[in-house]
Design a protein around this motif. Structure first.
Motif, PDB file in Angstrom:
ATOM      1  N   PHE A   1     184.053  14.306  56.650  1.00 28.84           N
ATOM      2  CA  PHE A   1     184.190  14.627  58.067  1.00 28.84           C
ATOM      3  C   PHE A   1     185.653  14.718  58.476  1.00 28.84           C
ATOM      4  CE2 PHE A   1     180.118  12.702  57.531  1.00 28.84           C
ATOM      5  CZ  PHE A   1     179.288  13.326  58.445  1.00 28.84           C
TER       6      PHE A   1
ATOM      7  N   SER B   1     186.828  13.455  61.105  1.00 25.61           N
ATOM      8  CA  SER B   1     187.257  12.160  61.632  1.00 25.61           C
ATOM      9  C   SER B   1     187.087  11.046  60.588  1.00 25.61           C
ATOM     10  CB  SER B   1     186.442  11.846  62.871  1.00 25.61           C
ATOM     11  OG  SER B   1     185.071  11.862  62.542  1.00 25.61           O
ATOM     12  N   TYR B   2     186.974  11.391  59.348  1.00 24.60           N
ATOM     13  CA  TYR B   2     186.834  10.473  58.200  1.00 24.60           C
ATOM     14  C   TYR B   2     185.471   9.773  58.143  1.00 24.60           C
ATOM     15  CZ  TYR B   2     191.803  10.780  59.382  1.00 24.60           C
ATOM     16  OH  TYR B   2     193.007  11.226  59.786  1.00 24.60           O
ATOM     17  N   ALA B   3     185.020   9.252  59.336  1.00 17.29           N
ATOM     18  CA  ALA B   3     183.725   8.572  59.424  1.00 17.29           C
ATOM     19  C   ALA B   3     183.547   7.494  58.358  1.00 17.29           C
ATOM     20  CB  ALA B   3     182.581   9.593  59.354  1.00 17.29           C
ATOM     21  N   LEU B   4     184.557   6.659  58.216  1.00 19.94           N
ATOM     22  CA  LEU B   4     184.415   5.516  57.296  1.00 19.94           C
ATOM     23  C   LEU B   4     183.684   4.394  58.021  1.00 19.94           C
ATOM     24  CD1 LEU B   4     188.029   5.522  55.862  1.00 19.94           C
ATOM     25  CD2 LEU B   4     185.985   6.517  54.863  1.00 19.94           C
ATOM     26  N   TYR B   5     183.140   3.462  57.231  1.00 16.93           N
ATOM     27  CA  TYR B   5     182.468   2.322  57.856  1.00 16.93           C
ATOM     28  C   TYR B   5     183.530   1.262  58.145  1.00 16.93           C
ATOM     29  CZ  TYR B   5     178.796   4.895  55.521  1.00 16.93           C
ATOM     30  OH  TYR B   5     177.992   5.902  55.084  1.00 16.93           O
ATOM     31  N   PRO B   6     183.831   1.030  59.423  1.00 17.83           N
ATOM     32  CA  PRO B   6     184.987   0.197  59.753  1.00 17.83           C
ATOM     33  C   PRO B   6     184.820  -1.270  59.366  1.00 17.83           C
ATOM     34  CG  PRO B   6     183.864   0.932  61.738  1.00 17.83           C
ATOM     35  CD  PRO B   6     183.176   1.583  60.605  1.00 17.83           C
TER      36      PRO B   6
ATOM     37  N   PRO C   1     189.344   0.045  56.769  1.00 15.11           N
ATOM     38  CA  PRO C   1     189.914   1.338  57.187  1.00 15.11           C
ATOM     39  C   PRO C   1     190.944   1.209  58.300  1.00 15.11           C
ATOM     40  CG  PRO C   1     187.564   1.547  56.915  1.00 15.11           C
ATOM     41  CD  PRO C   1     187.877   0.092  56.724  1.00 15.11           C
ATOM     42  N   GLY C   2     190.766   0.221  59.179  1.00 13.57           N
ATOM     43  CA  GLY C   2     191.710   0.030  60.282  1.00 13.57           C
ATOM     44  C   GLY C   2     193.140  -0.184  59.807  1.00 13.57           C
TER      45      GLY C   2
ATOM     46  N   ARG D   1     192.989   7.124  54.718  1.00 11.61           N
ATOM     47  CA  ARG D   1     191.581   7.123  55.153  1.00 11.61           C
ATOM     48  C   ARG D   1     190.864   8.354  54.629  1.00 11.61           C
ATOM     49  NH1 ARG D   1     192.260   5.593  61.490  1.00 11.61           N
ATOM     50  NH2 ARG D   1     193.665   3.882  61.102  1.00 11.61           N
TER      51      ARG D   1
ATOM     52  N   GLU E   1     179.506  10.464  63.999  1.00  9.42           N
ATOM     53  CA  GLU E   1     179.802  10.862  62.614  1.00  9.42           C
ATOM     54  C   GLU E   1     179.543   9.725  61.629  1.00  9.42           C
ATOM     55  OE1 GLU E   1     181.923  11.682  65.029  1.00  9.42           O
ATOM     56  OE2 GLU E   1     182.874  13.629  64.624  1.00  9.42           O
ATOM     57  N   ILE E   2     179.761   8.493  62.068  1.00  8.54           N
ATOM     58  CA  ILE E   2     179.543   7.357  61.155  1.00  8.54           C
ATOM     59  C   ILE E   2     178.074   7.319  60.734  1.00  8.54           C
ATOM     60  CG2 ILE E   2     179.579   4.843  60.978  1.00  8.54           C
ATOM     61  CD1 ILE E   2     182.079   4.809  62.565  1.00  8.54           C
TER      62      ILE E   2
ATOM     63  N   ALA F   1     177.450  10.159  58.370  1.00  8.90           N
ATOM     64  CA  ALA F   1     177.982   9.839  57.050  1.00  8.90           C
ATOM     65  C   ALA F   1     176.989   8.948  56.306  1.00  8.90           C
ATOM     66  CB  ALA F   1     179.328   9.145  57.182  1.00  8.90           C
TER      67      ALA F   1
ATOM     68  N   LEU G   1     178.678  -3.270  63.606  1.00 10.84           N
ATOM     69  CA  LEU G   1     179.721  -2.734  64.478  1.00 10.84           C
ATOM     70  C   LEU G   1     179.556  -3.172  65.924  1.00 10.84           C
ATOM     71  CD1 LEU G   1     180.115   0.909  63.112  1.00 10.84           C
ATOM     72  CD2 LEU G   1     181.520  -1.084  62.662  1.00 10.84           C
TER      73      LEU G   1
ATOM     74  N   LEU H   1     186.494  -4.182  66.727  1.00 10.02           N
ATOM     75  CA  LEU H   1     185.969  -4.144  65.370  1.00 10.02           C
ATOM     76  C   LEU H   1     185.867  -2.716  64.841  1.00 10.02           C
ATOM     77  CD1 LEU H   1     185.017  -6.509  63.607  1.00 10.02           C
ATOM     78  CD2 LEU H   1     182.703  -5.742  64.040  1.00 10.02           C
TER      79      LEU H   1
ATOM     80  N   ALA I   1     187.971  -0.341  65.339  1.00 10.34           N
ATOM     81  CA  ALA I   1     189.266   0.327  65.216  1.00 10.34           C
ATOM     82  C   ALA I   1     189.452   0.862  63.803  1.00 10.34           C
ATOM     83  CB  ALA I   1     190.380  -0.633  65.551  1.00 10.34           C
ATOM     84  N   GLY I   2     189.847   2.113  63.693  1.00  7.97           N
ATOM     85  CA  GLY I   2     190.171   2.667  62.381  1.00  7.97           C
ATOM     86  C   GLY I   2     189.043   3.377  61.688  1.00  7.97           C
ATOM     87  N   SER I   3     187.865   3.392  62.305  1.00  7.56           N
ATOM     88  CA  SER I   3     186.750   4.065  61.642  1.00  7.56           C
ATOM     89  C   SER I   3     186.956   5.557  61.663  1.00  7.56           C
ATOM     90  CB  SER I   3     185.449   3.732  62.341  1.00  7.56           C
ATOM     91  OG  SER I   3     185.497   4.193  63.666  1.00  7.56           O
ATOM     92  N   VAL I   4     187.423   6.029  62.796  1.00  4.53           N
ATOM     93  CA  VAL I   4     187.676   7.459  62.901  1.00  4.53           C
ATOM     94  C   VAL I   4     189.154   7.642  63.186  1.00  4.53           C
ATOM     95  CG1 VAL I   4     185.352   8.104  63.560  1.00  4.53           C
ATOM     96  CG2 VAL I   4     186.972   7.412  65.296  1.00  4.53           C
ATOM     97  N   LYS I   5     189.518   8.850  63.469  1.00  4.34           N
ATOM     98  CA  LYS I   5     190.937   9.156  63.577  1.00  4.34           C
ATOM     99  C   LYS I   5     191.640   8.251  64.589  1.00  4.34           C
ATOM    100  CE  LYS I   5     189.755  12.879  66.708  1.00  4.34           C
ATOM    101  NZ  LYS I   5     189.741  14.297  66.874  1.00  4.34           N
ATOM    102  N   GLY I   6     192.913   8.127  64.417  1.00  4.54           N
ATOM    103  CA  GLY I   6     193.684   7.312  65.361  1.00  4.54           C
ATOM    104  C   GLY I   6     194.608   6.419  64.611  1.00  4.54           C
TER     105      GLY I   6
END
Lengths: 398, 297
Positions: A81, A83-88, A149-150, A157, B188-189, B192, B211, B290, B292-297
């Protein structure tokens, strides 16, 4: 290994048609780029291939098997994706191991509560740990394996997202503008990385982007979409050299192709009073046509007595290795620049620096052999299209 | 020639430097300490006074002025005061009721919050609105019809029925808290996770629930305290003394002619403790950021 066929795909959102009757075949191992401006329907098309969105009509076929009703997982595709869509809440290692752990789930492992333990147990099994380590080291993620990921940069990422896609060894990789959130340097770096992964895996990659540089440098085939309609499906070289229509001509290239009006009499085109020899391999009838020339297919001379189009230098952009020069053609030529020529100027790319200054008179010389001719009404290229490849054939054009 | 002094070199990394929050600029450390101490004193005093009252004698409470310091020597009599009633039985009942209410309410709230957040369906707006129907009417008004309903279903005089009734009142708020939390998580999460092979139930349990834990914790606190403090329904539905929750039991200390204030306070202190412990346990989970960082930014 999968051969992808899309048959008459259409997609509507309410009354809006996003994709019109799209058909294409993509052979195994191709790197197909879906290129288009925002809202052209390219991401929707990718999501339809992935199974994340249903098509309103048409069939998605993987290896002669209709997969319209299959879930993304059943289609065995990986999706990266924008926006990466990683599991935070999971570490890099756990993120990468996630799809492998899920692979080992039996039906009862999906019961809430049990699933958490099952993911942990399967995720830490020996072979999963080994595979995660292999993929991590391939993408240079070893030192971040225990971070969440944060704590990673955008580039890292996206690497994790690529690793998560890669570890499953899917039949097809679908990438939705994966580099558009990154800065220029990282983008170039990851571009190389993705091309390397494509060569390494030999799998089909379908890549959505609005960036023509990405498309031109990575693709083996490009599909250009505009308002949900395919404009051209061809190799990057073919698209650059023989754009199917004026939209593609203007969309590809920076600055884009110069388009100007020409008149044909007895098979000979005249542009701005300059008579050109009859084009080779193109049958043009008498009347108006649109002539297209890439900036590098024009040259400039400070000598106004030479043959060519008289003009005045209006802009000079020194790019270092070469220079872009924007010139305004003489008013008395009656030369109409095609609609949106940037700043209503003819742009010329010249190697090295120029001695001309803004305001200098000059002569534009045309390499007419390299010119493209378009129908002035429909905008279609008048030269016949080449076969794009043995495998990928565009079945429908709009 | 003049030499220009180089700017001082920072010895700490930027992220380790202590940054002053804009609002704190005017207060020095001791002043802030004093202000916080005052706040603690202010909010802690009622608890202290409960303890003080519990350890005082009746004569003190009804006669002369109550002393400022507790009579610690009376701590030994504490047991006698509360030994006369099955307080631990009541506390256990309260725990079952509050715990059951919290658990059931959260399960429903996560499912309903997810549906309201992610699905499009006819009557979605109406469903969200109707959830609040119970909040719009006073509890006392609904007691009679619920009583009649429970009587016909045989749910009176049992904790199961009480839990069900409590859930009806506490769940709507939880649903909206959790819906809000799910709304904030990028879709998107979930996609995914779907590509990675998760069915919806697993997406909910493996990806979304961790989350939204801070919101679940916040909802849990609200539900638990609602269940713990609930009085009206418990008093109405449960007649058997052994099945009373502590809130009803506590009220039984208040007699028609005589109320032993120190006994009430002693029991109330015990009544407060489990809720306090629950809050301290859950409080650590109520953290933000919690995702923070999952998607862009």
């Amino acid at each position: 290994m999968a051969k992808l066929s899309l048959r008459n795909i259409s997609k509507r959102f309410g009354d809006t048609r996003v994709i019109h009757d799209f058909s294409a075949d993509v052979d195994n191992g191709e790197f197909l780029v879906l290129l288009g401006a925002s809202g052209s329907g390219k991401s929707t098309l990718l999501r339809i291939i992935a199974g994340l969105t249903d098509a309103s009509a048409g069939d998605v076929i993987f290896d002669n098997l209709r997969v319209n009703r299959q879930s993304p997982r059943e289609r065995d595709v990986a999706f990266v994706f924008q926006s990466y869509a990683l599991y935070p809440h999971l570490t890099v290692r756990e993120n990468i191991a996630f799809p492998l752990a899920l692979d080992r789930f039996k039906a009862w492992h999906h019961i809430p509560g049990i699933s958490t333990f099952a993911r942990r147990i399967f995720g830490s099994s020996k072979d999963v740990v080994k595979q995660v380590a292999d993929v991590s080291s391939m993408l240079e993620l070893d030192e971040y394996a225990n971070r969440k990921p944060g704590g990673l940069s955008g580039g890292q990422r996206q690497r994790v997202a690529l690793a998560r896609a890669l570890i499953r060894n899917p039949s097809m990789f679908l990438l939705d503008e994966p580099l558009s959130n990154l800065d220029a340097k990282l983008r170039a770096e990851l571009r190389g990385e993705i091309v390397r992964l494509h060569r390494l895996t030999g799998k089909t990659f379908i890549y959505v982007t609005h960036d023509q540089v990405e498309a031109m440098t990575m693709a083996t085939q490009i599909v250009i979409l505009h308002n949900g309609i395919v404009q051209q499906h061809a190799t990057p070289q073919e698209i650059y050299e023989r754009p199917a229509n004026t939209y593609v001509a203007r969309f590809i290239g920076s600055p884009p192709m110069n388009l100007m009006n020409a008149t044909v009499t007895e098979g000979l085109p005249t542009v701005g009073g300059l008579r050109l020899p009859a084009p080779e391999g193109v049958r043009i009838g008498n009347g108006a046509v649109t002539l297209g020339l890439r900036p590098e297919h024009l040259s400039l001379s400070g000598d106004t007595s030479e043959d060519g189009l008289p003009a005045t230098v209006r802009r000079i952009e020194d790019l270092g290795a070469d220079t872009l020069i924007g010139v305004q053609p003489g008013q008395d030529l009656g030369l109409k620049l095609w609609e949106l020529n940037q700043d209503e100027l003819i742009w010329i790319r010249q190697a090295g620096q120029t001695r001309l200054m803004v305001g200098d008179p000059c002569t534009v010389k045309l390499q007419d052999r390299l010119a493209s001719y378009f129908d002035s009404e429909t905008g279609l290229n008048l030269a016949p299209a080449k076969e794009i490849s043995a495998a990928g054939m565009l079945s429908s054009l709009g | 020639m003049t030499t220009q002094e180089a700017p001082p070199i920072a010895r700490t990394a930027p992220h380790k430097r202590r940054l002053k929050a804009p609002g704190n600029r005017n207060f020095s450390k001791p002043v802030r300490f004093i202000m916080l101490a005052a706040l603690v004193l202010f909010s802690g005093f009622p608890l202290y006074w409960m303890l003080n009252t519990a350890l005082s004698q009746d004569s003190e409470l009804y006669g002369q002025a109550q002393g400022w310091w507790p009579h610690w020597e009376r701590l030994a009599d504490f047991g006698d005061v509360i030994g006369s009633v099955p307080i631990f039985k009541w506390l256990t009942n309260s725990m079952v009721i509050a715990g059951g209410t919290t658990l059931l309410s959260l399960i429903f709230a996560v499912l309903a919050g997810y549906a309201l957040s992610r699905f499009k369906f006819h009557g979605k707006g109406a469903a969200g609105f109707l959830l609040f129907a119970t909040q719009m009417l006073p509890e006392a008004l609904l007691v009679v019809p619920i009583y009649a309903l429970f009587a016909s279903l045989g749910l009176l005089n049992g904790m199961g029925g009480l839990i069900l009734a409590n859930v009806a009142f506490t769940m709507p708020v939880s649903v909206w808290i959790i819906k809000g939390a799910i709304d904030a998580i990028p879709y998107e999460i979930e996609e995914a996770a779907a590509v990675d092979g998760c069915p919806r139930v697993t997406i909910l349990s493996l990806v979304l629930t961790p989350l939204i834990l801070p919101s679940i914790a916040a909802a849990a606190v609200i539900n638990f305290f609602d269940g713990w403090n609930e009085f009206l329904l418990a008093k109405t539905f449960i007649a058997e003394r052994d099945l009373w929750p502590a809130s009803v039991g506590l009220a039984s200390f208040v007699g028609q002619y005589l109320t032993s204030l120190n006994s009430v306070m002693a029991a109330a202190l015990l009544f407060t403790l489990p809720a306090l412990i629950f809050f301290l346990l859950v409080q650590r989970r109520i953290v933000s950021g919690l995702t923070a960082g999952s998607v862009k930014g």
